[in-house]
Design a protein around this motif. Structure first.
Motif, PDB file in Angstrom:
ATOM      1  N   TYR A  31       8.785  40.604  11.262  1.00  0.00           N
ATOM      2  CA  TYR A  31       8.643  39.575  12.293  1.00  0.00           C
ATOM      3  C   TYR A  31       8.859  38.205  11.667  1.00  0.00           C
ATOM      4  O   TYR A  31       8.460  37.954  10.522  1.00  0.00           O
ATOM      5  CB  TYR A  31       7.257  39.667  12.939  1.00  0.00           C
ATOM      6  N   TYR A  32       9.486  37.339  12.461  1.00  0.00           N
ATOM      7  CA  TYR A  32       9.783  35.999  11.984  1.00  0.00           C
ATOM      8  C   TYR A  32       9.364  34.979  13.038  1.00  0.00           C
ATOM      9  O   TYR A  32       9.329  35.270  14.238  1.00  0.00           O
ATOM     10  CB  TYR A  32      11.272  35.843  11.683  1.00  0.00           C
ATOM     11  N   ALA A  33       9.068  33.783  12.574  1.00  0.00           N
ATOM     12  CA  ALA A  33       8.682  32.692  13.467  1.00  0.00           C
ATOM     13  C   ALA A  33       9.310  31.392  12.987  1.00  0.00           C
ATOM     14  O   ALA A  33       9.288  31.097  11.786  1.00  0.00           O
ATOM     15  CB  ALA A  33       7.167  32.540  13.510  1.00  0.00           C
ATOM     16  N   VAL A  34       9.875  30.641  13.915  1.00  0.00           N
ATOM     17  CA  VAL A  34      10.254  29.261  13.627  1.00  0.00           C
ATOM     18  C   VAL A  34       9.247  28.341  14.311  1.00  0.00           C
ATOM     19  O   VAL A  34       8.779  28.632  15.419  1.00  0.00           O
ATOM     20  CB  VAL A  34      11.679  28.924  14.095  1.00  0.00           C
ATOM     21  N   LEU A  35       8.911  27.245  13.622  1.00  0.00           N
ATOM     22  CA  LEU A  35       7.987  26.263  14.166  1.00  0.00           C
ATOM     23  C   LEU A  35       8.561  24.875  13.957  1.00  0.00           C
ATOM     24  O   LEU A  35       9.229  24.607  12.945  1.00  0.00           O
ATOM     25  CB  LEU A  35       6.615  26.331  13.478  1.00  0.00           C
ATOM     26  N   GLY A  36       8.293  23.985  14.910  1.00  0.00           N
ATOM     27  CA  GLY A  36       8.618  22.587  14.725  1.00  0.00           C
ATOM     28  C   GLY A  36       7.549  21.935  13.867  1.00  0.00           C
ATOM     29  O   GLY A  36       6.356  22.257  13.971  1.00  0.00           O
ATOM     30  N   ILE A  37       7.965  21.014  13.011  1.00  0.00           N
ATOM     31  CA  ILE A  37       7.027  20.408  12.075  1.00  0.00           C
ATOM     32  C   ILE A  37       7.527  19.013  11.711  1.00  0.00           C
ATOM     33  O   ILE A  37       8.703  18.683  11.892  1.00  0.00           O
ATOM     34  CB  ILE A  37       6.881  21.293  10.811  1.00  0.00           C
ATOM     35  N   GLN A  38       6.636  18.210  11.181  1.00  0.00           N
ATOM     36  CA  GLN A  38       6.976  16.855  10.746  1.00  0.00           C
ATOM     37  C   GLN A  38       6.654  16.704   9.269  1.00  0.00           C
ATOM     38  O   GLN A  38       5.567  17.068   8.814  1.00  0.00           O
ATOM     39  CB  GLN A  38       6.186  15.826  11.557  1.00  0.00           C
ATOM     40  N   SER A  39       7.613  16.174   8.502  1.00  0.00           N
ATOM     41  CA  SER A  39       7.383  15.940   7.081  1.00  0.00           C
ATOM     42  C   SER A  39       6.487  14.726   6.884  1.00  0.00           C
ATOM     43  O   SER A  39       6.286  13.919   7.797  1.00  0.00           O
ATOM     44  CB  SER A  39       8.707  15.719   6.352  1.00  0.00           C
ATOM     45  N   GLU A  40       5.950  14.598   5.669  1.00  0.00           N
ATOM     46  CA  GLU A  40       5.119  13.438   5.363  1.00  0.00           C
ATOM     47  C   GLU A  40       5.921  12.141   5.415  1.00  0.00           C
ATOM     48  O   GLU A  40       5.348  11.053   5.519  1.00  0.00           O
ATOM     49  CB  GLU A  40       4.463  13.610   3.994  1.00  0.00           C
ATOM     50  N   LYS A  41       7.260  12.243   5.385  1.00  0.00           N
ATOM     51  CA  LYS A  41       8.127  11.079   5.549  1.00  0.00           C
ATOM     52  C   LYS A  41       8.434  10.823   7.027  1.00  0.00           C
ATOM     53  O   LYS A  41       9.279   9.990   7.357  1.00  0.00           O
ATOM     54  CB  LYS A  41       9.427  11.282   4.782  1.00  0.00           C
ATOM     55  N   LEU A  42       7.737  11.551   7.913  1.00  0.00           N
ATOM     56  CA  LEU A  42       7.877  11.422   9.367  1.00  0.00           C
ATOM     57  C   LEU A  42       9.276  11.782   9.835  1.00  0.00           C
ATOM     58  O   LEU A  42       9.917  11.069  10.617  1.00  0.00           O
ATOM     59  CB  LEU A  42       7.486  10.014   9.826  1.00  0.00           C
ATOM     60  N   GLU A  43       9.747  12.934   9.367  1.00  0.00           N
ATOM     61  CA  GLU A  43      11.041  13.483   9.759  1.00  0.00           C
ATOM     62  C   GLU A  43      10.823  14.809  10.477  1.00  0.00           C
ATOM     63  O   GLU A  43      10.003  15.623  10.062  1.00  0.00           O
ATOM     64  CB  GLU A  43      11.917  13.725   8.527  1.00  0.00           C
ATOM     65  N   GLY A  44      11.577  15.023  11.547  1.00  0.00           N
ATOM     66  CA  GLY A  44      11.489  16.279  12.279  1.00  0.00           C
ATOM     67  C   GLY A  44      12.164  17.413  11.534  1.00  0.00           C
ATOM     68  O   GLY A  44      13.270  17.257  11.018  1.00  0.00           O
ATOM     69  N   LYS A  45      11.501  18.578  11.478  1.00  0.00           N
ATOM     70  CA  LYS A  45      12.014  19.727  10.736  1.00  0.00           C
ATOM     71  C   LYS A  45      11.723  21.015  11.504  1.00  0.00           C
ATOM     72  O   LYS A  45      10.935  21.042  12.451  1.00  0.00           O
ATOM     73  CB  LYS A  45      11.331  19.826   9.363  1.00  0.00           C
ATOM     74  N   VAL A  46      12.354  22.108  11.033  1.00  0.00           N
ATOM     75  CA  VAL A  46      12.018  23.465  11.472  1.00  0.00           C
ATOM     76  C   VAL A  46      11.732  24.295  10.238  1.00  0.00           C
ATOM     77  O   VAL A  46      12.490  24.250   9.259  1.00  0.00           O
ATOM     78  CB  VAL A  46      13.162  24.098  12.281  1.00  0.00           C
ATOM     79  N   VAL A  47      10.617  25.048  10.275  1.00  0.00           N
ATOM     80  CA  VAL A  47      10.256  25.920   9.161  1.00  0.00           C
ATOM     81  C   VAL A  47      10.217  27.370   9.627  1.00  0.00           C
ATOM     82  O   VAL A  47      10.084  27.658  10.820  1.00  0.00           O
ATOM     83  CB  VAL A  47       8.894  25.533   8.533  1.00  0.00           C
ATOM     84  N   LEU A  48      10.342  28.284   8.645  1.00  0.00           N
ATOM     85  CA  LEU A  48      10.391  29.716   8.918  1.00  0.00           C
ATOM     86  C   LEU A  48       9.203  30.409   8.269  1.00  0.00           C
ATOM     87  O   LEU A  48       8.862  30.141   7.113  1.00  0.00           O
ATOM     88  CB  LEU A  48      11.689  30.304   8.360  1.00  0.00           C
ATOM     89  N   TYR A  49       8.574  31.309   9.023  1.00  0.00           N
ATOM     90  CA  TYR A  49       7.509  32.182   8.522  1.00  0.00           C
ATOM     91  C   TYR A  49       7.944  33.637   8.743  1.00  0.00           C
ATOM     92  O   TYR A  49       8.773  33.929   9.605  1.00  0.00           O
ATOM     93  CB  TYR A  49       6.202  31.931   9.276  1.00  0.00           C
ATOM     94  N   SER A  50       7.314  34.548   7.979  1.00  0.00           N
ATOM     95  CA  SER A  50       7.588  35.972   8.157  1.00  0.00           C
ATOM     96  C   SER A  50       6.291  36.766   8.095  1.00  0.00           C
ATOM     97  O   SER A  50       5.288  36.314   7.536  1.00  0.00           O
ATOM     98  CB  SER A  50       8.561  36.487   7.095  1.00  0.00           C
ATOM     99  N   SER A  51       6.331  37.966   8.684  1.00  0.00           N
ATOM    100  CA  SER A  51       5.155  38.837   8.707  1.00  0.00           C
ATOM    101  C   SER A  51       5.586  40.299   8.688  1.00  0.00           C
ATOM    102  O   SER A  51       6.590  40.665   9.307  1.00  0.00           O
ATOM    103  CB  SER A  51       4.314  38.573   9.963  1.00  0.00           C
ATOM    104  N   GLU A  52       4.824  41.112   8.001  1.00  0.00           N
ATOM    105  CA  GLU A  52       5.064  42.558   7.992  1.00  0.00           C
ATOM    106  C   GLU A  52       4.338  43.256   9.133  1.00  0.00           C
ATOM    107  O   GLU A  52       4.738  44.346   9.558  1.00  0.00           O
ATOM    108  CB  GLU A  52       4.590  43.157   6.650  1.00  0.00           C
ATOM    109  N   ASN A  53       3.258  42.634   9.634  1.00  0.00           N
ATOM    110  CA  ASN A  53       2.378  43.344  10.574  1.00  0.00           C
ATOM    111  C   ASN A  53       2.005  42.529  11.808  1.00  0.00           C
ATOM    112  O   ASN A  53       1.091  42.913  12.533  1.00  0.00           O
ATOM    113  CB  ASN A  53       1.102  43.780   9.858  1.00  0.00           C
ATOM    114  N   ILE A  54       2.666  41.385  12.049  1.00  0.00           N
ATOM    115  CA  ILE A  54       2.461  40.475  13.166  1.00  0.00           C
ATOM    116  C   ILE A  54       1.157  39.674  13.075  1.00  0.00           C
ATOM    117  O   ILE A  54       0.977  38.676  13.787  1.00  0.00           O
ATOM    118  CB  ILE A  54       2.540  41.212  14.535  1.00  0.00           C
ATOM    119  N   LYS A  55       0.253  40.033  12.172  1.00  0.00           N
ATOM    120  CA  LYS A  55      -1.026  39.321  12.049  1.00  0.00           C
ATOM    121  C   LYS A  55      -1.030  38.348  10.872  1.00  0.00           C
ATOM    122  O   LYS A  55      -1.548  37.238  10.979  1.00  0.00           O
ATOM    123  CB  LYS A  55      -2.177  40.317  11.891  1.00  0.00           C
TER     124      LYS A  55
END
Length: 486
Positions: A171-195
């Motif tokens: 399972y994968y997730a993209v999330l919107g996020i803001q850097s400490e320099k106040l820039e818009g970004k997208v990050v990726l997470y992964s999971s083997e078991n959804i939890k």
């Protein structure tokens, strides 16, 4: 507010206000909207146990962005929606200042909802937590909070809007996020078991890779693949809603924007390698934070919020409600271009049919209507042509091909909305034009040349404004078919 009383207050607000809201002149006929109050982002758009499920940000207690719950409606056909019990309320510590946006996924016969819990301290400082709720029946949810807990270094606590998918048993997730320099970004997470989730890395954003300054926050990311209908190539798309873009000519005219990049997601690196410019999905005044899903017909469907953050200056707020979602659309890639098509189900609500075919020079009235579908074809164009809809005293919405500038223009200057600005897009061919238009009581959605461009805007005509007119500077072949909605 004591959120333990949220349900009681919600039910009281609905009981006190629903009749006043339902009688409002601008209430929509075939769009998802809150029974009272304010709605915004579509959330958890899924198909589960034979029904389409639409969740949405909902404030039942007012017309401002407070008291955020997840409202919930279900449908068999994406057009007739039945309101359900509110799915999620801010009645846990991890969501005590609002249940914010997220997505849904069906796993082994259960519906999983991922959402952002909003928490503020006594000084008003915000923290965000990615949370999870699970349901066996699509109506009752068990909260698992929090879920994605490992906040990455180098970013602010503006991290939100998880979009989840499965690939090759992970399972994968993209999330919107803001850097400490106040820039818009997208990050990726992964999971083997959804939890349990692992932070993989930043995959795209302002000042990332070849992309330069591009906003201070990227909201509501969505990733998916489509097959190019012409070339057969599988293409990757990253949809984002960046905040902080400055207008550039006809582009980026709304307070905040929504658009997409073509590219390729490298899961191992990780990186979304952008191969295109940023393209706005919708050219109208009111489109933001869309969410897509693939249904059991193999269609990639998308629904957006027919609104934009920080723009709530509309007269229907006096009657206790504001905003709706767009009509669902099907996404296709054709020869490297993203198209949006009206869903086939729209044909099922076609009622009385009126046809018009003639050579037009000047302006001709072709009918009346307030809620309808209209298809117009213009051929042998040599000057400005277009339609005037919801025409009445001091009211009209104009859809115009500006022949000299080679641009399509949506003009809603005559109406009750405060924003009188135009919206435009350049067209590559001005000799012929086809418009498919859906008009509801307070909105218009325009599909140009088979969905190559789309405009979605609120329109607030005055009472009695129902005229339909066609116009052409020079003699032009015009064919119009209009169906009143049942």
């Amino acid at each position: 507010m004591d959120f333990k009383d949220m349900k009681i207050n919600e039910e009281k607000a609905v009981l006190e206000n629903k009749e006043r809201v339902a009688k409002d002149f601008w209430r929509q006929k075939y769009h998802v909207q809150g029974i009272v109050g304010l709605i915004n982002d579509p959330n958890g758009f899924t198909q589960f146990k034979g029904k389409y499920h639409m969740f949405y940000q909902w404030n039942p207690l007012g017309v401002d962005h407070k008291n955020k719950t997840w409202g919930h409606s279900v449908s068999d056909d994406l057009l007739h929606w039945e309101r359900c019990e509110t799915a999620l309320r801010p009645d846990t510590w991890y969501s005590k200042n609002g249940v914010y946006s997220g997505s849904g996924i069906v796993i082994d016969g259960e519906l999983y909802l991922f959402y952002t819990g909003n928490v503020k301290d006594d000084e008003g400082n915000r923290e965000s937590y990615q949370c999870l709720a699970v349901s066996e029946d699509g109506e009752h949810f068990e909260r698992w909070e929090p879920s994605i807990v490992n906040q990455p270094d180098g970013y602010t606590r503006d991290i939100r809007d998880p979009k989840i998918w499965e690939k090759d048993g992970k399972y994968y997730a993209v999330l919107g996020i803001q850097s400490e320099k106040l820039e818009g970004k997208v990050v990726l997470y992964s999971s083997e078991n959804i939890k349990d989730w692992k932070f993989k890395g930043e995959i795209a954003g302002a000042n990332h890779g070849k992309l330069k300054d591009f906003g201070f926050m990227w909201e509501c990311p969505d990733y998916f693949q489509l097959k190019d209908e012409k070339t057969g190539e599988i293409v990757d798309l990253l949809v984002v809603s960046p905040q902080g873009l400055e207008p550039e000519g006809d582009l980026y005219q709304n307070k905040y924007q929504t658009g997409y990049f073509f590219g390729k997601l490298d899961y191992a690196k990780p990186e979304f390698e952008i191969t295109s410019d940023f393209v706005e999905i919708d050219r109208g005044h009111d489109f933001y934070a869309p969410q897509s899903m693939e249904d059991d017909k193999g269609r990639r469907l998308i629904v957006g919020w027919m609104g934009v953050p920080e723009e709530e200056d509309f007269p229907m707020t006096k009657n206790g409600w504001i905003h709706s979602l767009t009509l669902p659309r099907e996404l296709k890639v054709i020869d490297g271009k993203l198209y949006q098509l009206p869903i086939k189900e729209m044909e099922t609500i076609r009622g009385e049919k009126i046809e018009f075919s003639s050579k037009v020079k000047g302006t001709e009235k072709v009918g009346t209507g307030t809620t309808y579908e209209l298809n117009a074809k213009f051929k042998n164009i040599t000057g400005n042509v277009g339609l005037k809809l919801r025409v009445g005293k001091e009211s009209e919405t104009i859809l115009k091909l500006d022949y000299a500038d080679k641009k399509f223009v949506l003009d809603r200057t005559k109406g009750e909305q405060v924003d009188k600005s135009l919206r435009k897009v350049a067209l590559d061919n001005v000799n012929e034009l086809e418009l498919t238009v859906f008009v509801d009581n307070s909105s218009i959605e325009v599909f140009i040349n088979g969905g190559k461009e789309v405009f979605s805007s609120k329109i607030l005509p005055k009472f009695g404004a129902d005229g339909i007119e066609v116009f052409a500077d020079n003699e032009t072949d015009v064919e119009i078919v209009k169906w009143e909605w049942k």
